[in-house]
Design an enzyme around this catalytic site. Structure first.
Site, PDB file in Angstrom:
ATOM      1  N   SER A   1      64.798   0.789 -34.007  1.00  0.00           N
ATOM      2  CA  SER A   1      63.446   0.259 -33.990  1.00  0.00           C
ATOM      3  C   SER A   1      62.531   1.375 -33.488  1.00  0.00           C
ATOM      4  O   SER A   1      62.776   2.549 -33.754  1.00  0.00           O
ATOM      5  CB  SER A   1      63.370  -0.984 -33.088  1.00  0.00           C
ATOM      6  OG  SER A   1      62.065  -1.501 -33.060  1.00  0.00           O
TER       7      SER A   1
ATOM      8  N   LYS B   1      59.276  -2.394 -37.654  1.00  0.00           N
ATOM      9  CA  LYS B   1      60.039  -2.084 -36.442  1.00  0.00           C
ATOM     10  C   LYS B   1      60.246  -3.331 -35.569  1.00  0.00           C
ATOM     11  O   LYS B   1      61.282  -3.459 -34.893  1.00  0.00           O
ATOM     12  CB  LYS B   1      59.328  -0.982 -35.650  1.00  0.00           C
ATOM     13  CG  LYS B   1      59.295   0.368 -36.370  1.00  0.00           C
ATOM     14  CD  LYS B   1      60.670   1.006 -36.496  1.00  0.00           C
ATOM     15  CE  LYS B   1      61.303   0.870 -37.835  1.00  0.00           C
ATOM     16  NZ  LYS B   1      62.620   1.539 -37.927  1.00  0.00           N
TER      17      LYS B   1
ATOM     18  N   TYR C   1      54.190  -0.265 -40.391  1.00  0.00           N
ATOM     19  CA  TYR C   1      55.296   0.334 -39.640  1.00  0.00           C
ATOM     20  C   TYR C   1      55.670  -0.556 -38.460  1.00  0.00           C
ATOM     21  O   TYR C   1      56.855  -0.838 -38.218  1.00  0.00           O
ATOM     22  CB  TYR C   1      54.897   1.723 -39.154  1.00  0.00           C
ATOM     23  CG  TYR C   1      55.990   2.437 -38.391  1.00  0.00           C
ATOM     24  CD1 TYR C   1      57.176   2.802 -39.010  1.00  0.00           C
ATOM     25  CD2 TYR C   1      55.832   2.756 -37.035  1.00  0.00           C
ATOM     26  CE1 TYR C   1      58.192   3.455 -38.315  1.00  0.00           C
ATOM     27  CE2 TYR C   1      56.831   3.424 -36.327  1.00  0.00           C
ATOM     28  CZ  TYR C   1      58.008   3.767 -36.976  1.00  0.00           C
ATOM     29  OH  TYR C   1      59.003   4.404 -36.275  1.00  0.00           O
TER      30      TYR C   1
END
Length: 323
Positions: free
Chosen positions: A158, A189, A185
Site C-alpha cells: 500500500s 492504495k 492513487y
C-alpha cells in the site's frame, strides 16, 4: 541490530538476519525493478526459492540474473504477468499452479502511481484496475496453494498515499467524477489495505495471514509518470513530515530500506497470527485519522468497507471466491 530497534533506515538484509527461508517459495509481482528486485534478492539470499512476475520477460530475465548474482542463489524463476489484463492474470495463475505445488509468500509489490487517465484491457481505470483488481484476482486464484502451504503470508504494498482518498464504491473508475491522479492513487492504495482486511477474515483461520505495508518514500520506476512539480510536492511532503516527526528518521529511503517493511511483514515471527494490519517502518501502525506523518486511516481498516470492496471486486472481475 536488535529487532526492537527496526525503523526508517533499517534494510531488508537487516530485517532478515538470522531468518532461514530454505524450502520456502515466494512470488514477487513487479520483480523486474526497484523494490520488487530488492525484495526478491533479499528473500533469495536467505534461502527462498523466488519467482518474479513481470510484464516484460526480457527485463525479467535481466533482473533474475541480477538477483542470482546479488543473492548467491540460483533458485530464481521468471513468470509473465500483466496486471492490467484479467486474461494475463488468469494465465499466470494457471501456469504457476501447473509448475509449483505450493506458495509460502505472495508479495503483491507491482503497481502504477499517479498516471494520466488510462484504462486496463478490461476497461478499468488503470490505477484501481492494476494496483487492486489485478492483485485481487491473482491472489484469489493462488489462494489454494497458499492454504496448502500454511502457515503462509500475503503482503500487499500500500502507501501513505492511502490518506489521499477512500475507495469510491459507487464510482471506482471515475466515470461520474473528474479524474484526479492522486485521488485515484489514494483510492487504489486504500483498496490494498481493505483487501488485506478482507483476506485476513477469509484466510486467517486457515493459517494464511495478510498484511498491508507502506514501504516509505523511495525514488523508483514507480514514479515514471511524475512531473517535476509532482516530485517537488512529494519531496516537500516527506521533508515536512520528517521535520514534524524527527524521531522517525524522515526523508526519502534507499531501495534496501524501502524493501525492509515488506520483508518484515513476510517473515517476522512477531507477526505470526496477527494479520489484517498495516505496517510502516517495520512496525504495525496505529489507527490515526489526523496525522500526515504516520498511521493508518480508520476507513482503510474498516471491516464493513473491506466487505463492500470485496463484493464489488468480485463483480468487477466476474468471479466469486468462496472461503
Amino acid at each position: 541490530m536488535a529487532r526492537d530497534n527496526f525503523g526508517h533506515d533499517t534494510t531488508a538484509d537487516e530485517v532478515l538476519e538470522g531468518i532461514d527461508l530454505t524450502g520456502k517459495l515466494a512470488l514477487v509481482t513487479g520483480g523486474a525493478s526497484g523494490l520488487g528486485t530488492e525484495t526478491a534478492r533479499a528473500l533469495a539470499a536467505r534461502g527462498a526459492h523466488v519467482v518474479i512476475a513481470v510484464r516484460d520477460t526480457e527485463k525479467g530475465a535481466a533482473a533474475a540474473k541480477e538477483i542470482r548474482e546479488g543473492s548467491g542463489s540460483d533458485k530464481v524463476d521468471v513468470i509473465e504477468l500483466d496486471l492490467a489484463s484479467l486474461d494475463s492474470i488468469r494465465q499466470c495463475a494457471d501456469t504457476f499452479a501447473a509448475k509449483y505445488d505450493r506458495l509460502d509468500l505472495l508479495i503483491n509489490n507491482a503497481g502504477v502511481m499517479a498516471c494520466p487517465l488510462a484504462h486496463t484491457a478490461d476497461g478499468f481505470e488503470m490505477q484501481f484496475g492494476t494496483n487492486h483488481l489485478g492483485h485481487f484476482l491473482l491472489t484469489n486464484r493462488l489462494a489454494p496453494l497458499l492454504e496448502k502451504s500454511a502457515p503462509a503470508r500475503i503482503v500487499n504494498l500500500s502507501s501513505r498515499g492511502h490518506q489521499f482518498d477512500d475507495v469510491h464504491l459507487d464510482d471506482p473508475n471515475f466515470e461520474r467524477r473528474d479524474y484526479d491522479k492522486w485521488a485515484s492513487y489514494g483510492q487504489s492504495k486504500t483498496a490494498n489495505v481493505q483487501f488485506s482486511v478482507g483476506l485476513e477474515k477469509r484466510l486467517g483461520g486457515k493459517g494464511v495471514h495478510a498484511y498491508a505495508v507502506h514501504p516509505g518514500g523511495i525514488m523508483t520506476n514507480l514514479g515514471r509518470h511524475l512531473t517535476e512539480d509532482d516530485i517537488a510536492m512529494l519531496r516537500k511532503r516527506i521533508e515536512d513530515n520528517a521535520s514534524q516527526s524527527p524521531s522517525s528518521g524522515g526523508g526519502f529511503k534507499s531501495i534496501p530500506a524501502g524493501a525492509a517493511t515488506t520483508c518484515f511483514a513476510a517473515t517476522a515471527p512477531e507477526l505470526e497470527g496477527k494479520g489484517g494490519v498495516y505496517l510502516e517502518d517495520c512496525h504495525v501502525a496505529q489507527v490515526d485519522d489526523e496525522s500526515r506523518q504516520d498511521g493508518v486511516r480508520s476507513y482503510a481498516v474498516d471491516p464493513g468497507k473491506a466487505e463492500a470492496l470485496w463484493t464489488l471486486s468480485e463483480e468487477m472481475v466476474g468471479e466469486k471466491f468462496g472461503y
